[in-house]
Design a protein around this motif. Sequence first.
Motif, mmCIF file in Angstrom:
data_model
loop_
_atom_site.group_PDB
_atom_site.id
_atom_site.type_symbol
_atom_site.label_atom_id
_atom_site.label_comp_id
_atom_site.label_asym_id
_atom_site.label_seq_id
_atom_site.Cartn_x
_atom_site.Cartn_y
_atom_site.Cartn_z
ATOM 1 N N UNK A 72 27.551 43.001 42.071
ATOM 2 C CA UNK A 72 27.270 41.911 41.117
ATOM 3 C C UNK A 72 28.278 41.963 39.979
ATOM 4 N N UNK A 73 28.627 40.814 39.415
ATOM 5 C CA UNK A 73 29.588 40.787 38.310
ATOM 6 C C UNK A 73 29.115 41.624 37.122
ATOM 7 N N UNK A 74 30.034 42.333 36.551
ATOM 8 C CA UNK A 74 29.759 43.115 35.344
ATOM 9 C C UNK A 74 30.863 42.816 34.342
ATOM 10 N N UNK A 75 30.797 43.469 33.207
ATOM 11 C CA UNK A 75 31.830 43.255 32.189
ATOM 12 C C UNK A 75 33.199 43.674 32.701
ATOM 13 N N UNK A 76 33.212 44.740 33.525
ATOM 14 C CA UNK A 76 34.473 45.244 34.052
ATOM 15 C C UNK A 76 34.910 44.526 35.324
ATOM 16 N N UNK A 77 33.970 43.930 36.053
ATOM 17 C CA UNK A 77 34.290 43.167 37.255
ATOM 18 C C UNK A 77 33.705 41.771 37.087
ATOM 19 N N UNK A 78 34.407 40.896 36.408
ATOM 20 C CA UNK A 78 33.868 39.583 36.058
ATOM 21 C C UNK A 78 33.574 38.670 37.235
ATOM 22 N N UNK A 79 34.167 38.920 38.366
ATOM 23 C CA UNK A 79 33.892 38.076 39.526
ATOM 24 C C UNK A 79 34.058 38.882 40.804
ATOM 25 N N UNK A 80 33.447 38.383 41.881
ATOM 26 C CA UNK A 80 33.501 39.075 43.169
ATOM 27 C C UNK A 80 34.396 38.309 44.136
#
Length: 235
Positions: free
Chosen positions: A106-114
């Motif tokens: 799921x998107x997180x602050x460090x991984x904004x998109x999948x």
Amino acid sequence: MKRKIISIDENKCNGCGICLSACHEKAIELVNGKARLVSDEYCDGLGDCLAHCPLDAIKIIEREANSYDDNAVEARKSSMKAKPLSFGCPGTAAKAIKRTSLKSMAPTENTPSCSELLNWPLQLRLINTKASYLNNCNLLVAADCTAYAYGNFHKDFIKDHVTVIGCPKLDDNNYYKEKLTEILLKNNIKNITVVRMEVPCCSGIISSVKSAMLEAKVIVPYREVVINTWGEIIK
């Protein structure tokens, strides 16, 4: 006898295996990750493989060589029918990517998109036209630069699509047309979205897709998107 025959520069060859499928006589194999002519008698010297090599590693030369043997070629092709063609390079193996298995990403602050990618490989030259993921798919045909120029490319274009990419300026658009024609003839394509840059040379990818539909006599719902160098959709 002295005759025309192919010569493969192993220093240039990257083992992609495209020439294997381009050679109708099955005269080429991958040996230790490099394309190699199996036997003189299998090569007719016409060089169909030349135009398909992305690295210009194959050329026609004239040298002492055994005569081309059509009977030997037919016997070889018959013996290979039951064997799947091995390209040697794992990167060219057709693979469907199931996004349901990646729900934990799921998107997180460090991984904004999948990633929304559903297939591998992506380069049109490397696509297996019989890959299972092509049947009943929404096909995205994208010019290479579009994904770099447009920030939400995965979300807005790749999602729910099988993606193939190419550069209409650097590659052979006629080859693209032939490859796309094969895809249309061998699969039930639901629709096609073409994404290109606004630069004039990028229009070649549009021509390849439209020509392929006419060649295959398969007309599917079609959408064309143009992106400018600022990363904006302008059409």
